[in-house]
Design an enzyme around this catalytic site. Structure first.
Site, PDB file in Angstrom:
ATOM      1  N   ASP A 107       5.859  -4.965   6.031  1.00 36.42           N
ATOM      2  CA  ASP A 107       6.393  -6.282   6.393  1.00 36.42           C
ATOM      3  C   ASP A 107       6.471  -7.265   5.219  1.00 36.42           C
ATOM      4  OD1 ASP A 107       6.932  -5.893   8.974  1.00 36.42           O
ATOM      5  OD2 ASP A 107       5.149  -6.896   9.779  1.00 36.42           O
ATOM      6  N   ARG A 131      -5.041  -2.262   8.954  1.00 39.24           N
ATOM      7  CA  ARG A 131      -4.856  -3.702   8.760  1.00 39.24           C
ATOM      8  C   ARG A 131      -5.175  -4.423  10.057  1.00 39.24           C
ATOM      9  NH1 ARG A 131       0.246  -6.679   6.346  1.00 39.24           N
ATOM     10  NH2 ARG A 131       1.314  -5.365   7.838  1.00 39.24           N
ATOM     11  N   GLY A 183       0.837  -1.207   0.000  1.00 42.13           N
ATOM     12  CA  GLY A 183       0.000   0.000   0.000  1.00 42.13           C
ATOM     13  C   GLY A 183       0.868   1.252   0.000  1.00 42.13           C
ATOM     14  N   ARG A 217       1.143  -5.265  -5.234  1.00 46.90           N
ATOM     15  CA  ARG A 217       1.397  -6.454  -4.416  1.00 46.90           C
ATOM     16  C   ARG A 217       1.462  -7.623  -5.388  1.00 46.90           C
ATOM     17  NH1 ARG A 217      -2.797  -3.812  -1.050  1.00 46.90           N
ATOM     18  NH2 ARG A 217      -1.763  -3.052   0.836  1.00 46.90           N
ATOM     19  N   ASP A 265       2.576  -0.401  11.637  1.00 51.83           N
ATOM     20  CA  ASP A 265       2.529  -1.744  12.239  1.00 51.83           C
ATOM     21  C   ASP A 265       3.816  -2.538  12.029  1.00 51.83           C
ATOM     22  OD1 ASP A 265       2.265  -2.083   9.532  1.00 51.83           O
ATOM     23  OD2 ASP A 265       0.652  -3.543   9.635  1.00 51.83           O
TER      24      ASP A 265
HETATM   25  O1  F6P Z   1      -1.430  -1.355   4.667  1.00 52.64           O
HETATM   26  C1  F6P Z   1      -2.062  -0.190   4.250  1.00 52.64           C
HETATM   27  C2  F6P Z   1      -3.523  -0.408   4.064  1.00 52.64           C
HETATM   28  O2  F6P Z   1      -4.102   0.805   3.674  1.00 52.64           O
HETATM   29  C3  F6P Z   1      -4.258  -1.005   5.244  1.00 52.64           C
HETATM   30  O3  F6P Z   1      -4.548  -0.051   6.244  1.00 52.64           O
HETATM   31  C4  F6P Z   1      -5.476  -1.586   4.593  1.00 52.64           C
HETATM   32  O4  F6P Z   1      -5.967  -2.677   5.341  1.00 52.64           O
HETATM   33  C5  F6P Z   1      -4.951  -2.049   3.265  1.00 52.64           C
HETATM   34  O5  F6P Z   1      -3.746  -1.349   3.019  1.00 52.64           O
HETATM   35  C6  F6P Z   1      -5.896  -1.816   2.117  1.00 52.64           C
HETATM   36  O6  F6P Z   1      -5.330  -2.381   0.982  1.00 52.64           O
HETATM   37  P1  F6P Z   1      -5.883  -2.131  -0.499  1.00 52.64           P
HETATM   38  O7  F6P Z   1      -5.375  -0.794  -0.954  1.00 52.64           O
HETATM   39  O8  F6P Z   1      -5.305  -3.245  -1.272  1.00 52.64           O
HETATM   40  O9  F6P Z   1      -7.370  -2.119  -0.436  1.00 52.64           O
END
Ligand code: F6P
Length: 329
Positions: free
Chosen positions: A103, A171, A11, A72, A129
């Site tokens: 992480d 998260r 993210g 990702r 985190d």
């Molecule tokens: O890790 C960053 C984050 O924004 C989290 O707070 C959230 O759970 C996740 O990424 C959302 O991911 P995506 O952008 O794939 O919906």
């Protein structure tokens, strides 16, 4: 060391651009070529990269998101994907990579490092985190965004004597919810690190404050508590708002803040920390050091071996939670 590269993964987070800028300029100033890899590990496997110079990173320090784009990649987690990435590094003469992300991204950096490509992780995530770090790039900007949004919600919540349940990101961690919760004076804060009981921790607190004349309420809920809510028969924040309305007779609404929390121009802190960490990471690579994660501890920039960093544990500030509960009444 003649050539290094930089990528952003997972993210995005405000301040990533400041870190990219610092990596590129530190590399260029010290006589190495710096490649920018687009779309994280996915772009690495495809060889989607370009040579950067000190001007490629002009006018980005104030911009949210990441100019290198992010992704990702499942394929990168396979041996086949890893081998493709290593081949691209060898073909392009990449001797080290700064990986800006969370992480999951650091696991990839560790796997590349043990296969001979020196990698240094830089913690960039709004969630804060990452266990080895007191602070991750993007966290401060995100907290301020949440605060601004909830301040706006408060205006309408107050005008209508309502309860507003606000779901924030994070998260599986509650750092954003706890700190934003105290900043907006939330009557209740639900975070995954602490057990909660809806009757005791929400309804009872609201009843108590109602008796002192309070007529509108903000409840901050971390997205990571959803499983615990379901276990108490509540299916998400909309369902929680209905439950509160049904049991207390206070008109209630739910707001999921969503991805607005990840955007925006980075705060001073995220620009400064992003610059410090990016520069530190590039210097590690220039010194021939890899398999490290850059971290901030007690306001100082330090570094750890990636495996050691991944095995650390970071706990929530219970005293801060107690303070919030004592004064948000
Ligand atoms: O890790 C960053 C984050 O924004 C989290 O707070 C959230 O759970 C996740 O990424 C959302 O991911 P995506 O952008 O794939 O919906």
């Amino acid at each position: 060391m003649k050539k290094i590269a930089v990528l952003t993964s997972g993210g995005d987070a405000p301040g990533m651009n400041a870190a990219i800028r610092a990596v590129v300029r530190t590399g260029c100033e010290n006589g190495v070529k710096v490649l920018g890899i687009r779309r994280g590990y996915a772009g690495l496997m495809e060889g989607d990269m370009y040579e950067m110079n000190i001007r490629s990173v002009s006018d980005i320090i104030h911009r949210g998101g990441t100019i290198l784009h992010s992704a990702r990649s499942r394929k990168f987690c396979t041996e086949e994907g890893m081998q493709e990435a290593i081949k691209i590094c060898k073909d392009n003469g990449i001797e080290g990579i700064v990986v800006i992300g969370g992480d999951g991204s650091f696991k990839g950096a560790r796997d590349l490092s043990v296969r001979g490509i020196n990698c240094v992780g830089v913690p960039g995530t709004i969630d804060n985190d990452i266990a080895c770090c007191d602070y991750t790039i993007g966290y401060d900007t995100c907290l301020n965004t949440i605060m601004d949004m909830v301040d706006k919600i408060r205006d309408t919540s107050e005008s209508h004597d309502r309860c507003t349940v606000v779901e924030v990101m994070g998260r599986r961690a509650g750092f954003l919810a706890l700190n934003a919760g105290i900043a907006v004076g939330a009557t209740a804060i639900l975070i995954p690190e602490l057990e909660f009981d809806i009757e005791r921790d929400i309804l009872e607190r609201m009843r108590r404050t109602q008796k002192t004349g309070k007529r509108h309420f903000i409840i901050v809920v971390a997205e990571g508590v959803n499983d615990k809510l379901v276990a108490q028969g509540i299916n998400g924040v909309s369902s929680l708002a209905k439950y509160i309305e049904h049991n207390l007779g206070v008109e209630s609404r739910a707001t999921v803040l969503g991805h607005v929390q990840r955007g925006g121009s980075p705060s001073v802190k995220d620009r400064v920390v992003g610059s410090q960490m990016g520069s530190y990471a590039a210097h590690l690579l220039l010194d021939g050091i890899g398999n490290r994660v850059v971290a901030m501890q007690k306001e100082k920039i330090v570094d750890f071996e990636i495996v050691e960093a991944l095995n650390m544990h970071k706990s929530i500030d219970l005293a801060l939670y107690d303070t919030a509960m004592e004064i948000s009444i």
